[in-house]
Design an enzyme around this catalytic site. Sequence first.
Site, PDB file in Angstrom:
ATOM      1  N   SER A  85      16.447  27.625 -28.524  1.00  0.00           N
ATOM      2  CA  SER A  85      14.984  27.652 -28.647  1.00  0.00           C
ATOM      3  C   SER A  85      14.261  27.039 -27.454  1.00  0.00           C
ATOM      4  CB  SER A  85      14.561  26.923 -29.926  1.00  0.00           C
ATOM      5  OG  SER A  85      15.077  25.614 -29.936  1.00  0.00           O
ATOM      6  N   THR A 189      10.568  24.343 -30.400  1.00  0.00           N
ATOM      7  CA  THR A 189      10.208  23.768 -29.100  1.00  0.00           C
ATOM      8  C   THR A 189      10.617  22.304 -29.002  1.00  0.00           C
ATOM      9  OG1 THR A 189       8.305  25.194 -28.986  1.00  0.00           O
ATOM     10  CG2 THR A 189       8.130  23.121 -27.793  1.00  0.00           C
ATOM     11  N   THR A 207       9.694  25.448 -24.027  1.00  0.00           N
ATOM     12  CA  THR A 207      10.253  26.324 -25.065  1.00  0.00           C
ATOM     13  C   THR A 207      10.598  27.700 -24.507  1.00  0.00           C
ATOM     14  OG1 THR A 207       9.795  27.176 -27.294  1.00  0.00           O
ATOM     15  CG2 THR A 207       7.992  27.292 -25.739  1.00  0.00           C
ATOM     16  N   VAL A 218       2.824  34.806 -25.192  1.00  0.00           N
ATOM     17  CA  VAL A 218       2.826  33.398 -24.801  1.00  0.00           C
ATOM     18  C   VAL A 218       2.363  32.594 -26.011  1.00  0.00           C
ATOM     19  CG1 VAL A 218       1.648  31.681 -23.354  1.00  0.00           C
ATOM     20  CG2 VAL A 218       2.463  33.828 -22.340  1.00  0.00           C
ATOM     21  N   GLY A 219       3.028  31.480 -26.265  1.00  0.00           N
ATOM     22  CA  GLY A 219       2.679  30.661 -27.424  1.00  0.00           C
ATOM     23  C   GLY A 219       1.782  29.494 -27.059  1.00  0.00           C
ATOM     24  N   ASP A 220       1.790  28.495 -27.922  1.00  0.00           N
ATOM     25  CA  ASP A 220       0.933  27.326 -27.745  1.00  0.00           C
ATOM     26  C   ASP A 220       1.459  26.342 -26.702  1.00  0.00           C
ATOM     27  OD1 ASP A 220       3.126  26.932 -29.555  1.00  0.00           O
ATOM     28  OD2 ASP A 220       2.271  24.982 -30.078  1.00  0.00           O
ATOM     29  N   GLY A 241       6.472  24.890 -33.812  1.00  0.00           N
ATOM     30  CA  GLY A 241       6.286  25.849 -34.896  1.00  0.00           C
ATOM     31  C   GLY A 241       5.553  27.082 -34.412  1.00  0.00           C
ATOM     32  N   GLY A 243       3.287  29.157 -32.819  1.00  0.00           N
ATOM     33  CA  GLY A 243       2.269  28.861 -31.813  1.00  0.00           C
ATOM     34  C   GLY A 243       0.921  29.476 -32.126  1.00  0.00           C
TER      35      GLY A 243
HETATM   36  N1  ASP Z   1       5.510  26.694 -30.637  1.00  0.00           N
HETATM   37  C1  ASP Z   1       6.504  27.567 -30.060  1.00  0.00           C
HETATM   38  C2  ASP Z   1       5.901  28.902 -29.823  1.00  0.00           C
HETATM   39  O1  ASP Z   1       5.125  29.362 -30.623  1.00  0.00           O
HETATM   40  C3  ASP Z   1       7.722  27.712 -30.877  1.00  0.00           C
HETATM   41  C4  ASP Z   1       8.209  26.489 -31.611  1.00  0.00           C
HETATM   42  O2  ASP Z   1       7.809  25.398 -31.378  1.00  0.00           O
HETATM   43  O3  ASP Z   1       9.009  26.572 -32.508  1.00  0.00           O
HETATM   44  O4  ASP Z   1       6.245  29.514 -28.838  1.00  0.00           O
END
Ligand code: ASP
Length: 329
Positions: A85, A189, A207, A218-220, A241, A243
């Site tokens: 991950s 992440t 991440t 693209v995530g958070d 989690g 994003g």
């Molecule tokens: N927050 C990350 C994303 O959405 C994934 C994760 O933290 O599990 O890319």
Amino acid sequence: MSTRRDFIKKSAFASAFLFGGLPRLGKSKSLMGTGDTNKPIVLSTWSHGIPANDAAWKILSGGGRALDAVEQGVMVVEADPKNTSVGLGGFPDRDGHVTLDASIMDEKGNCGSVAFLEHILHPVSVARAVMEKTPHVMLVGEGAFQFALENGFQKSNQEMTPEVKAVWEKWKTDNKYTSKPIDKNNHDTIGMVAMDSNGNLSGSCTTSGLGWKIHGRVGDSPIIGDGMFVDNEVGAACATGKGEAVMKICGSMLIVELMRNGRTPQQACEEAIHRIAKKQSDYKTFQVGFLALNKNGETGAYSLLKGFQYALAVNEQNKLYDSDYLVKD
Ligand code: ASP
């Protein structure tokens, strides 16, 4: 496929070795609201936070800067090819590309990030180079890759491991390549926040994002204020989690602002999770976890669902905790 258990086994030994015995702390809640200043201190997400905290602690306990600690701490996880991950060992997007997101922020409010970056072992260090060597905050994709090469980073030849490839192939077969990439098992992440012995705060987040995401997603994590945020007057926060859920509430920035307005780190994390539950009706179907640290060295952690863990290193002890969570039914 999860590597969490392996991490727990390996890092329990590493931590006991480094800190000379079992941690004496009880629940991290014992730190909350005491008004004592606990520093240095480092807090990070999931069980891979244990080896990350060990690396960060080496810097912090030697009087080093929080910024160096949060970079070098998460680099341990980025470099682990078995971690699915974070870093190049991560699950790919649905087209088979491992695309990386990372961010970093220091006590002066300087920040840098990269997103949709491929073939680089340490995206957090490229994010730091963006912060320190450019007038920008964020670089993405091919431009971020070129910038990395120009600044001394090597193109990695690391390929998808056979194990990851097998899971991806199975996912494609089972899901018929549908864009339904978010479940509770295909992400995790590493986010890290730390305070050094001078009382300065920094944060980092890195991440490979959600497994099986649509190419280009693209995530958070690389978005300053979503996956991570630091205000040296107040505190720092980071997220893990789904994003998309974090981005809809500007999660980490929200938590720091709640702390500015008088909430403890624990209250701030809980309020941010409640905000998600209030605004996003499908909140029982995905995971989000937040961590927070304030200027007194008080900590907070809270998640939507059961299962979120975090690692806390303080007073020469580094220990994994189960976070409290919202959805109890
Ligand atoms: N927050 C990350 C994303 O959405 C994934 C994760 O933290 O599990 O890319």
